[in-house]
Design an enzyme around this catalytic site. Structure first.
Site, PDB file in Angstrom:
ATOM      1  N   CYS A  15      29.953  39.375  44.807  1.00 33.55           N
ATOM      2  CA  CYS A  15      30.026  38.515  45.988  1.00 33.55           C
ATOM      3  C   CYS A  15      31.359  38.832  46.677  1.00 33.55           C
ATOM      4  CB  CYS A  15      29.880  37.041  45.632  1.00 33.55           C
ATOM      5  SG  CYS A  15      31.228  36.305  44.690  1.00 33.55           S
ATOM      6  N   ASN A  18      34.502  36.761  44.142  1.00 30.25           N
ATOM      7  CA  ASN A  18      34.267  36.761  42.696  1.00 30.25           C
ATOM      8  C   ASN A  18      34.762  35.485  42.013  1.00 30.25           C
ATOM      9  OD1 ASN A  18      35.232  38.718  39.799  1.00 30.25           O
ATOM     10  ND2 ASN A  18      33.220  37.913  40.270  1.00 30.25           N
ATOM     11  N   CYS A  20      32.689  32.341  42.851  1.00 30.22           N
ATOM     12  CA  CYS A  20      31.570  31.383  42.929  1.00 30.22           C
ATOM     13  C   CYS A  20      30.255  32.025  42.493  1.00 30.22           C
ATOM     14  CB  CYS A  20      31.413  30.833  44.353  1.00 30.22           C
ATOM     15  SG  CYS A  20      32.783  29.824  44.943  1.00 30.22           S
ATOM     16  N   ARG A  21      29.673  32.821  43.375  1.00 34.17           N
ATOM     17  CA  ARG A  21      28.319  33.326  43.146  1.00 34.17           C
ATOM     18  C   ARG A  21      28.233  34.397  42.073  1.00 34.17           C
ATOM     19  NH1 ARG A  21      27.154  34.921  49.156  1.00 34.17           N
ATOM     20  NH2 ARG A  21      29.376  35.355  48.989  1.00 34.17           N
ATOM     21  N   SER A  22      29.077  35.414  42.140  1.00 38.92           N
ATOM     22  CA  SER A  22      28.951  36.506  41.162  1.00 38.92           C
ATOM     23  C   SER A  22      29.335  36.088  39.741  1.00 38.92           C
ATOM     24  CB  SER A  22      29.700  37.768  41.607  1.00 38.92           C
ATOM     25  OG  SER A  22      31.048  37.517  41.885  1.00 38.92           O
ATOM     26  N   ASP A 133      26.958  31.310  50.234  1.00 42.38           N
ATOM     27  CA  ASP A 133      28.296  31.067  49.692  1.00 42.38           C
ATOM     28  C   ASP A 133      28.556  29.564  49.701  1.00 42.38           C
ATOM     29  OD1 ASP A 133      30.957  30.986  48.971  1.00 42.38           O
ATOM     30  OD2 ASP A 133      31.578  32.552  50.376  1.00 42.38           O
TER      31      ASP A 133
END
Length: 168
Positions: A15, A18, A20-22, A133
C-alpha cells in the site's frame, strides 16, 4: 500443497505507507496459511510505495480492528518497496490502482507479471475493487478493509494451492 522446487512461495502486500492496508493483508494472509497448516510453504511480507512511516508499527486502529478478529500485527514494521523485491517475490499485490501504477513504473519488465491488485483474488463482493485507504477515516474503514482482505486472502491461498498442484 508442496512448495515448488523446495522453496517457499513469496508474497508481498503493498500500500502507500505500509501502516494500514498492507500490514493488515500480511497479518490476515499469514493467519490464513497458518490455519491451513501451510506456514512452512510461504514467505509473507508487506511494504509501502512511500517512505512516510519506515520503521513504525502498523496504525493503532488497524491493530485494534485486526486483534478483534484474532490477527496479530504488532511485530510488523513499515518499510518501503525495494528494487530487489521485484525479483524476490512471486506475488506482489497492491491494495489500489494508484499503488499498482507506482509499482508498474518501478518494476523491471521481466517481473511485471507478478504485479496485481489484491482483490483480483476475491471470490465475491469485492472482486477487483480497490481496498480503500482507511487512514483518514473512522474505525469502520478498518473493518471494511479487513472484510475485503479476508475475502481476497482466501481466494489467493486457493489460487496458489491449485497452481502449485498443477506445477508439481
Amino acid at each position: 500443497m508442496k512448495p515448488k522446487s523446495k522453496s517457499q512461495v513469496k508474497v508481498l502486500f503493498v500500500c502507500m505507507g505500509n501502516i494500514c492496508r498492507s500490514p493488515t493483508a500480511d497479518a490476515v494472509f499469514r493467519y490464513t496459511v497458518k490455519k491451513a497448516n501451510l506456514a512452512h510453504a510461504f514467505f509473507i511480507d508487506s511494504a509501502g510505495t512511500h517512505a512516510y512511516h519506515v520503521g513504525n508499527p502498523p496504525d493503532r486502529r488497524a491493530q485494534s480492528s485486526a486483534l478483534k478478529r484474532g490477527y496479530q500485527m504488532d511485530s510488523l514494521r513499515a518499510r518501503k518497496v525495494h528494487r530487489d523485491d521485484f525479483a524476490k517475490f512471486d506475488y506482489i499485490l497492491a491494495m489500489d490502482n494508484e499503488n499498482l501504477s507506482l509499482l508498474q513504473q518501478r518494476c523491471p519488465d521481466q517481473f511485471s507479471h507478478k504485479l496485481e491488485l489484491m482483490t483480483r483474488y476475491s471470490t465475491g463482493t469485492y472482486s477487483n475493487h480497490e481496498v480503500p485507504d482507511p487512514y483518514f477515516g473512522g474505525d469502520q474503514g478498518f473493518e471494511v478493509v479487513l472484510d475485503m482482505i479476508e475475502e481476497a486472502s482466501s481466494g489467493l491461498l486457493e489460487h496458489i494451492c491449485s497452481r502449485e498442484e498443477t506445477q508439481n
